[in-house]
Scaffold this motif. Structure first.
Motif, PDB file in Angstrom:
ATOM      1  N   ASP A 902      16.093  22.011   7.726  1.00  0.00           N
ATOM      2  CA  ASP A 902      17.138  21.483   6.845  1.00  0.00           C
ATOM      3  C   ASP A 902      16.724  21.687   5.396  1.00  0.00           C
ATOM      4  O   ASP A 902      15.583  21.391   5.018  1.00  0.00           O
ATOM      5  CB  ASP A 902      17.348  20.002   7.134  1.00  0.00           C
ATOM      6  CG  ASP A 902      18.454  19.422   6.283  1.00  0.00           C
ATOM      7  OD1 ASP A 902      19.607  19.539   6.693  1.00  0.00           O
ATOM      8  OD2 ASP A 902      18.153  18.885   5.186  1.00  0.00           O
ATOM      9  N   HIS A 903      17.655  22.158   4.584  1.00  0.00           N
ATOM     10  CA  HIS A 903      17.277  22.548   3.217  1.00  0.00           C
ATOM     11  C   HIS A 903      17.012  21.353   2.326  1.00  0.00           C
ATOM     12  O   HIS A 903      16.288  21.463   1.343  1.00  0.00           O
ATOM     13  CB  HIS A 903      18.354  23.439   2.604  1.00  0.00           C
ATOM     14  CG  HIS A 903      19.670  22.761   2.412  1.00  0.00           C
ATOM     15  ND1 HIS A 903      20.428  22.341   3.470  1.00  0.00           N
ATOM     16  CD2 HIS A 903      20.357  22.429   1.305  1.00  0.00           C
ATOM     17  CE1 HIS A 903      21.536  21.781   3.015  1.00  0.00           C
ATOM     18  NE2 HIS A 903      21.510  21.817   1.701  1.00  0.00           N
ATOM     19  N   ILE A 904      17.591  20.213   2.624  1.00  0.00           N
ATOM     20  CA  ILE A 904      17.358  19.047   1.776  1.00  0.00           C
ATOM     21  C   ILE A 904      16.058  18.357   2.181  1.00  0.00           C
ATOM     22  O   ILE A 904      15.246  17.987   1.335  1.00  0.00           O
ATOM     23  CB  ILE A 904      18.544  18.058   1.889  1.00  0.00           C
ATOM     24  CG1 ILE A 904      19.811  18.671   1.311  1.00  0.00           C
ATOM     25  CG2 ILE A 904      18.222  16.735   1.207  1.00  0.00           C
ATOM     26  CD1 ILE A 904      19.799  18.859  -0.194  1.00  0.00           C
ATOM     27  N   LEU A 905      15.854  18.267   3.470  1.00  0.00           N
ATOM     28  CA  LEU A 905      14.672  17.546   3.940  1.00  0.00           C
ATOM     29  C   LEU A 905      13.453  18.461   3.986  1.00  0.00           C
ATOM     30  O   LEU A 905      12.319  17.983   3.954  1.00  0.00           O
ATOM     31  CB  LEU A 905      14.948  16.957   5.325  1.00  0.00           C
ATOM     32  CG  LEU A 905      16.206  16.070   5.381  1.00  0.00           C
ATOM     33  CD1 LEU A 905      16.472  15.637   6.813  1.00  0.00           C
ATOM     34  CD2 LEU A 905      16.067  14.860   4.469  1.00  0.00           C
ATOM     35  N   GLY A 906      13.702  19.784   4.074  1.00  0.00           N
ATOM     36  CA  GLY A 906      12.594  20.717   4.145  1.00  0.00           C
ATOM     37  C   GLY A 906      11.835  20.610   5.448  1.00  0.00           C
ATOM     38  O   GLY A 906      10.680  21.009   5.552  1.00  0.00           O
ATOM     39  N   LYS A 907      12.455  20.042   6.426  1.00  0.00           N
ATOM     40  CA  LYS A 907      11.796  19.827   7.716  1.00  0.00           C
ATOM     41  C   LYS A 907      12.662  20.378   8.834  1.00  0.00           C
ATOM     42  O   LYS A 907      13.887  20.375   8.738  1.00  0.00           O
ATOM     43  CB  LYS A 907      11.610  18.314   7.950  1.00  0.00           C
ATOM     44  CG  LYS A 907      10.683  17.659   6.953  1.00  0.00           C
ATOM     45  CD  LYS A 907       9.249  18.020   7.240  1.00  0.00           C
ATOM     46  CE  LYS A 907       8.287  17.386   6.267  1.00  0.00           C
ATOM     47  NZ  LYS A 907       8.343  17.972   4.917  1.00  0.00           N
TER      48      LYS A 907
ATOM     49  N   MET B   1      12.359  18.356  -0.530  1.00  0.00           N
ATOM     50  CA  MET B   1      11.571  18.236   0.688  1.00  0.00           C
ATOM     51  C   MET B   1      11.025  16.813   0.780  1.00  0.00           C
ATOM     52  O   MET B   1      10.577  16.262  -0.208  1.00  0.00           O
ATOM     53  CB  MET B   1      10.407  19.233   0.627  1.00  0.00           C
ATOM     54  CG  MET B   1       9.738  19.425   1.950  1.00  0.00           C
ATOM     55  SD  MET B   1       8.290  20.469   1.785  1.00  0.00           S
ATOM     56  CE  MET B   1       9.021  22.026   1.347  1.00  0.00           C
ATOM     57  N   ILE B   2      11.122  16.239   1.939  1.00  0.00           N
ATOM     58  CA  ILE B   2      10.595  14.883   2.060  1.00  0.00           C
ATOM     59  C   ILE B   2       9.133  14.940   2.498  1.00  0.00           C
ATOM     60  O   ILE B   2       8.722  15.820   3.248  1.00  0.00           O
ATOM     61  CB  ILE B   2      11.414  14.004   3.032  1.00  0.00           C
ATOM     62  CG1 ILE B   2      11.478  14.631   4.425  1.00  0.00           C
ATOM     63  CG2 ILE B   2      12.819  13.767   2.505  1.00  0.00           C
ATOM     64  CD1 ILE B   2      11.983  13.664   5.465  1.00  0.00           C
TER      65      ILE B   2
END
Lengths: 1083, 196
Positions: A902-907, B1-2
């Motif tokens: 996911d591009h917002i979470l980077g995960k 990024m979280i």
């Protein structure tokens, strides 16, 4: 008329004229300061002193006030005169030694420094301002007060003058710049008129041309500010216009036109961001709209292409572009649609700004989704990224001032999720387009239906047809679009109107008729020369009477005449009479550029009964008077050279045969999909016979597999209707299972052989052979798992409401499968909208279904954005993935597991889905064979190439061949249909003619000189020359043959030929040699 | 990024219903990050507002409810005002605070959570209105600050200040008049009462 002599030359001047006017009439220069055409003679400054001899009495006097008289002898350049002028200049310069205009004038009379004690003022009391105000403006806001040394220009009582209109005429005539600030007279600061065309970045006069290329290129008077129109005073422009073109009595007129069809093309206005306080436009000087920045980048703009900041004129080194301003959101008076053109416009501005400023320019583009779905746009965006542009996916919250020097700060979230503060020198707000309220009123008046977003409500199968019969529309008003598409839609609307108006085609046309041509081939050349003043453009610089006199002595010149404006209708009619009267058989016009005016004069020759190729033009304006304005004498000599050369060539001109080829009034459409069928119907309805060649045994093409259009209309029934129309149309002949096997001929006369040896003769071709979906074997388990589908397969499943659709708990879409990668660096344009559409349908079928769309940029351009918004509102989840980290698909217990970062979470997140749909690329068919047959180039990806992406979007580079639909580039149905209509309009341009007129100035082989070496064959850029062999005197003779249709007369062959075996008619070696000889002759 | 999380748990059937629908417009988000760009308190947050919205949208309740962001948010509504899609981000933060209470999850910022709770209790006891002395008292008791101050004797300073304020009419040491619609408010508040 009064005759007098000036510097020994005789002059005829009207009674009551002054000596100055008489001198200017023959081009004798006398300096002036207080003189102004339109004001009464004043005689105040005395720099125009001349020596006048009347009878026996000789005196020095001011030429501007001295009236002409019979027998007067005037000397303007005797030592006494020059000495007197120098003395006057010395006095004036001593009074105002700091005025540049005076210094210049003083230098011209040989004076470097003032000889008397230096004054401090800048007013020479010429009285121009006062006279202007009194005589022409009838105001009298200023006057002259005091005597002797105390004399000065003042307002009444030295106070601010209430009657002053701040018209600025005083400042306009002031020769020294003494009156510069009108606010000192009126107490009111004049508001400058900002140039509308340059987005208000600079000012314009009250009489102005909107822009240099305006059509017609005549200036207009801004009537809201014209003193004459508002008060009846002034009238200065009418006095100075030599063509007497100014007519103050003109009024708005209401015209009633009887028409059979109306086309609406009202365009749009850029969104005004002034009320969006957070972006600071209008508050911070260095925030620009994209239109302002566009004008700044333009070489023809206010700063000649130099990029500079409003606050300090500094060249910016860091520029930020803020995308989607006023668009894709209804908040803050915004609009819910996407304007389609702005992403690309911002990228283009970045590229051009970098070219102007240098490679060190920092370019930051704050975008949301990069929407570059048109042909070659993807490569363009890659190019700008390679040049160092930073594309930052973050909507800008606000633009704030950083410090006091005008720099701007933008706070954003980086791709990594960090808050960043950055300083920029300049911020460009990339604004979208808006339909103006005036246009909406017009639409209501016409009673046409508008869409929810107040664009024209059109159907995908009728993209330019409004809800009211006979009214068509095109361009941005039909939904946001960029230049290529608006140009294309313009042609489409023309075609739709032409279909309606077919029965009355040509009924209002009057054909030009010319008298029979006189055969002059055997006559001795009798050359007539017409020399044009072009107002002051030529006459103001060179000595035209001198040129006229000179020409009279040149051999074969029978008649010479000067015209004020040779191209005006009365002048050409007069010239026709002169040609007949003097029996002229060759004509030279010495005026402007043949590329703009030659056709006018050639028609004039035909009206006089002469072959139009007996004409030659000398360009004494662009090539002489314009570029040598300061050297009148040398320019006059050069004019003589130019005209002498033209006459030398004209002597040898021969009449040429007019070439015409008949047109086969039939069309061939290759491809029987929706595009091909629409093109065929477009031409058939206009009354032309159409052959429609379809490769398969059935019409319909790709559309047979599409369920519905993006607006939700069902495709199936409409395709059926289209097929029925085509099959039943008397003008259409369908050839099934037919492919093109052989092609010969050119525009107007093609001969195409289809399968089974069917030979078809036709004047034009429309290529609409479509494209196919890429089948990504092995990617994302396609072909390995039954629940992995392509977009068109899902269409069918949804249409049939299959069990697996109804039972699915979760579904995912993966976008850009095989598109926008190094192998296929283009966007397939239709898939984002298609996925959104299908996601909405799935949600409609089962609202509890989890639907995911895995995308790279959501390219729901234009009004399609509304569906993207709707899909999110319905709970469809959109996950953006990066091209370097594509989703992974695996099978877990029979169902599908998709892992995507996911591009917002980077995960990475895992999705368990029952159904996976791949938006695979649209790829071209094997286009190469057809491209080879019709000589149409393909681009690197295998799509057909158009002649020009913007101005000829549906024409192939070869004349008479047109392109539409997917074979040109992937596009949605609506755009394919519009293109099909556009091709039918373009093709009808050819088919409506009975014959095609060709230029006769083309190559002609001279058989006796040609030995068949074929050098010219290879040189010809138009492939117009072929080598042939024939039997001559018992042997084989090789020679060349020129296609009259293909040859453009460029002369490459003539330049290459070592044997004088080929010449261009009208530019033969003899004619050119005569010109060169004439040039080298001493005048 | 979280940060601090390596893998997002498999996506379940989706968004908590109370967030997904209605006036909060959670699903309308197109991840433009304007909320985070404009937020004045990001320096104190472990997740950016847009990340909270994203996690909520992807149904990651555990992660959202454990974050400090929902407690740091001061409901200034800069985000809500500017959101191009009309997502009520500040409202989402508020709703998440309540959800945290209801679930009984340990708040990442106990002080803020305590204050939040004291605030709501004060409203309930105040008959629908906020009584500042009551809020002060409740917050002091709840956070243990009052006990501390009694121990250290600093409570005398507070009392003196309180007296001075009351004398000038700046602090009214009595319960406000009960609101007419108190029943509705009570009912609404009880919906969100912590389960513990």
């Amino acid at each position: 008329m009064v005759s007098l002599t000036i510097d020994g030359k005789g002059v005829l001047a009207p009674e009551g004229a002054t000596v100055l006017e008489a001198a200017r009439q023959i081009g004798v220069h006398i300096p002036t300061l207080c003189h102004f055409e339109g004001l009464k003679p004043y005689g105040g400054c005395r720099v125009c002193l001349v020596e006048v001899t009347a009878g026996t009495r000789t005196q020095l006097t001011a030429s501007c006030t001295y009236p002409v008289a019979e027998g007067l002898k005037v000397q303007t350049d005797t030592d006494e005169v020059l000495e007197a002028r120098r003395f006057v200049m010395d006095l004036l310069l001593s009074r105002c030694p700091a005025v540049p205009a005076l210094l210049d004038m003083a230098r011209q009379v040989g004076l470097e420094e003032p000889g008397f004690s230096r004054g401090e003022g800048d007013c020479i009391l010429c009285g121009k301002c006062v006279r202007m105000c009194h005589e022409l403006q009838h105001v009298g806001a200023i006057g002259v007060m005091g005597r002797g040394a105390k004399r000065e220009v003042v307002t009444p009582f030295g106070e601010f003058c209430e009657v002053c209109r701040t018209c600025g005429a005083c400042a306009f005539v002031c020769p020294t710049g003494h009156i510069a600030d009108i606010a000192k007279i009126s107490g009111r600061t004049p508001i400058p008129k900002l140039s509308e065309f340059n987005a208000g970045l600079n000012t314009r006069g009250n009489i102005y041309k909107l822009y240099p290329q305006a059509v017609p290129a005549t200036p207009a008077i801004d009537r809201d500010n014209c003193v004459q129109l508002l008060t009846g005073d002034c009238g200065l422009c009418a006095q100075s216009c030599t063509a007497e073109a100014i007519d103050y009595s003109q009024k708005d007129e209401t015209l009633n036109l009887d028409v059979g069809a109306v086309i609406l093309a009202p365009g749009f206005k850029p969104f005004d961001p002034s009320h969006l306080e957070v972006y600071g436009y209008g508050r911070y000087p260095n925030v620009y709209t994209s239109l302002e920045f566009e004008r700044m980048l333009s070489p023809g703009g206010p700063f000649a292409g130099h990029v500079q900041r409003r606050s300090d004129g500094k060249e910016p080194q860091r520029i930020a572009w803020v995308h989607c301003v006023g668009m894709r959101s209804e908040k803050e008076d915004g609009h819910p649609y996407c304007s389609n053109f702005c992403c690309m416009a911002a990228l283009k501005q970045a590229i051009i700004a970098r070219e102007h400023i240098g490679p060190e320019l920092d370019m930051a583009l704050f975008y949301l989704d990069l929407r570059t779905p048109r042909k070659d746009f993807e490569k363009y965006s890659t190019r700008i990224m390679d040049q160092g542009a930073r594309l930052i996916r973050s909507r800008v919250h606000s633009v704030t001032l950083a410090g006091h020097d005008g720099d701007l700060e933008i706070r954003y979230v980086s791709e990594e999720g960090d808050i960043q503060d950055e300083i920029f020198d300049l911020v460009v707000l990339s604004v979208g387009g808006v339909v103006t309220p005036g246009v909406i009123t017009l639409a209501k008046k016409l009673g046409v239906k508008l869409s929810h977003n107040r664009f024209m409500d059109t159907e995908c199968f009728k993209p330019v047809t409004t809800s009211r019969p006979g009214i068509y529309s095109c361009g941005f008003f039909n939904g946001p679009k960029d230049i290529p598409q608006t140009v294309m839609e313009g042609s489409a609307a023309a075609a739709a109107a032409a279909q309606t108006l077919a029965p009355v085609r040509g009924t209002l046309i009057r054909a030009k008729e010319f008298p029979p041509e006189v055969d002059v081939a055997a006559e001795e050349p009798r050359v007539g020369v017409f020399v044009c003043h072009c107002g002051l453009n030529i006459g103001g610089v060179v000595d035209i009477p001198d040129i006229v006199e000179y020409l009279k002595d040149i051999p074969n010149v029978e008649y010479v005449q000067a015209n004020l404006f040779s191209c005006s209708q009365d002048a050409t009619s007069a010239m026709v009479e002169k040609i007949k009267e003097h029996g002229l058989n060759r004509v030279v016009v010495a005026a402007c550029s043949p590329s703009t005016h030659q056709p006018i004069f050639q028609d004039m020759l035909r009206n006089a009964g002469l072959n139009k190729y007996l004409f030659e033009m000398a360009n004494i304006r662009n090539q002489c008077s314009w570029v040598h304005q300061t050297e009148a004498e040398a320019a006059t000599t050069k004019c003589k050279d130019l005209v002498r050369m033209a006459v030398a060539k004209a002597r040898l001109l021969e009449p040429l045969e007019y070439l015409e080829v008949p047109v086969t009034k039939k069309a061939l459409v290759v491809g029987g999909g929706v595009t091909g069928m629409t093109a065929a119907l477009g031409l058939a309805d206009q009354g032309y016979l159409v052959h429609l060649a379809e490769r398969k045994a059935r019409l319909g093409g790709n559309a047979l597999k599409v369920h519905s259009t993006w607006r939700g209309g069902l495709v199936g029934p409409r395709v059926d209707l289209l097929i029925a129309k085509v099959m039943s149309h008397p003008n259409i002949k369908v050839h099934y299972k037919a492919i093109v096997e052989k092609v010969s001929g050119v525009v107007g006369n093609f001969k195409t052989t289809l399968s089974r040896n069917q030979v078809i003769e036709h004047g034009v071709v429309v290529i609409a052979i479509g494209a196919e979906p890429h089948r990504p074997k092995g990617e994302f388990l396609y072909g390995e798992h039954p629940n992995v589908l392509l977009a068109l397969d899902l269409d069918q499943e949804i249409a049939e409401e299959t069990d697996r659709i109804k039972n699915a708990q979760a579904a995912a879409f993966i976008q850009c499968v095989g598109s926008r990668n190094p192998e296929r660096p283009y966007c397939s344009k239709v898939c984002c909208t298609h996925a959104v559409e299908n996601a909405l349908k799935l949600k409609e079928l089962s609202p509890d279904m989890d639907v995911y769309v895995l995308y790279r940029d959501m390219r729901t351009y234009g009004e399609r954005e509304i569906f993207y918004t709707a899909a999110r509102e319905q709970g469809v989840i959109f996950i953006r993935y990066h091209v370097d980290d594509p989703p992974q698909v695996s099978e877990v217990d029979g169902s599908l597991k998709v892992t995507v970062t996911d591009h917002i979470l980077g995960k990475p997140v895992d999705l368990q889905v029952d159904l996976l749909t791949l938006a695979s690329a649209i790829v071209p068919h094997q286009n190469a064979p057809l491209a080879e047959l019709y000589k149409v180039p393909l681009n690197a990806e295998g799509f057909f190439t158009e002649a020009h992406p913007k101005i000829k979007p549906v024409d192939a580079p070869t004349e008479g061949i047109y392109l539409a639909g997917l074979c040109h580039y992937p596009k949605p149905l609506q755009e394919s249909v519009a293109e099909a209509l556009a091709t039918s309009a373009r093709a009808a341009n050819i088919l409506s003619k009975d014959s095609l007129m060709l230029e006769s100035t083309i190559s002609q082989p001279i058989d006796e000189n040609c030995d068949g070496c074929a050098f010219c064959v290879d040189t010809c850029p138009f492939k117009a020359i072929t080598l042939i062999e024939y039997m001559k005197e018992g042997g084989v003779k090789k020679t060349v043959e020129v296609s009259e249709v293909l040859c453009k007369g460029c002369g490459s062959c003539m330049a290459t030929c070592p044997k004088r075996g080929i010449v261009v008619a009208g530019f033969t070696l003899d004619q050119l040699a005569a010109q060169v000889d004439a040039a080298l002759e001493v005048a | 990024m979280i940060k601090n999380v390596s893998q997002i748990p498999s996506l379940g059937p989706g968004i908590p219903e109370s967030l997904g629908t209605g006036s909060l417009n959670l699903t309308s988000c197109y991840q433009c990050k304007k909320c985070s760009s404009g937020c004045p308190l990001t320096f104190a947050m472990d997740l950016l507002p847009d990340q909270v919205v994203r996690l909520a949208l992807l149904g990651q309740e555990e992660l959202v409810l454990a974050s400090t962001t929902i407690w740091v948010c001061s409901s200034c509504e800069t985000c809500t005002t500017r959101c191009p899609n009309g997502v009520d981000i500040a409202g989402i933060m508020d709703r998440l605070k309540e959800m945290a209470f209801r679930r009984g999850s340990a708040p990442a910022q106990p002080e803020v959570a305590g204050f939040h709770q004291a605030f709501l209790t004060a409203i309930r006891l105040g008959g629908g209105r906020l009584s500042e002395p009551l809020l002060l008292g409740l917050h002091g008791l709840k956070s243990g600050e009052t006990v501390e101050k009694i121990k250290s004797g600093k409570i005398l300073d507070d009392l003196r200040l309180g007296w001075e304020l009351a004398r000038r009419g700046r602090l009214v040491p009595k319960l406000p008049r009960r609101l007419q619609g108190y029943k509705e408010i009570k009912q609404y508040l009880s919906q969100w009462e912590p389960r513990d």
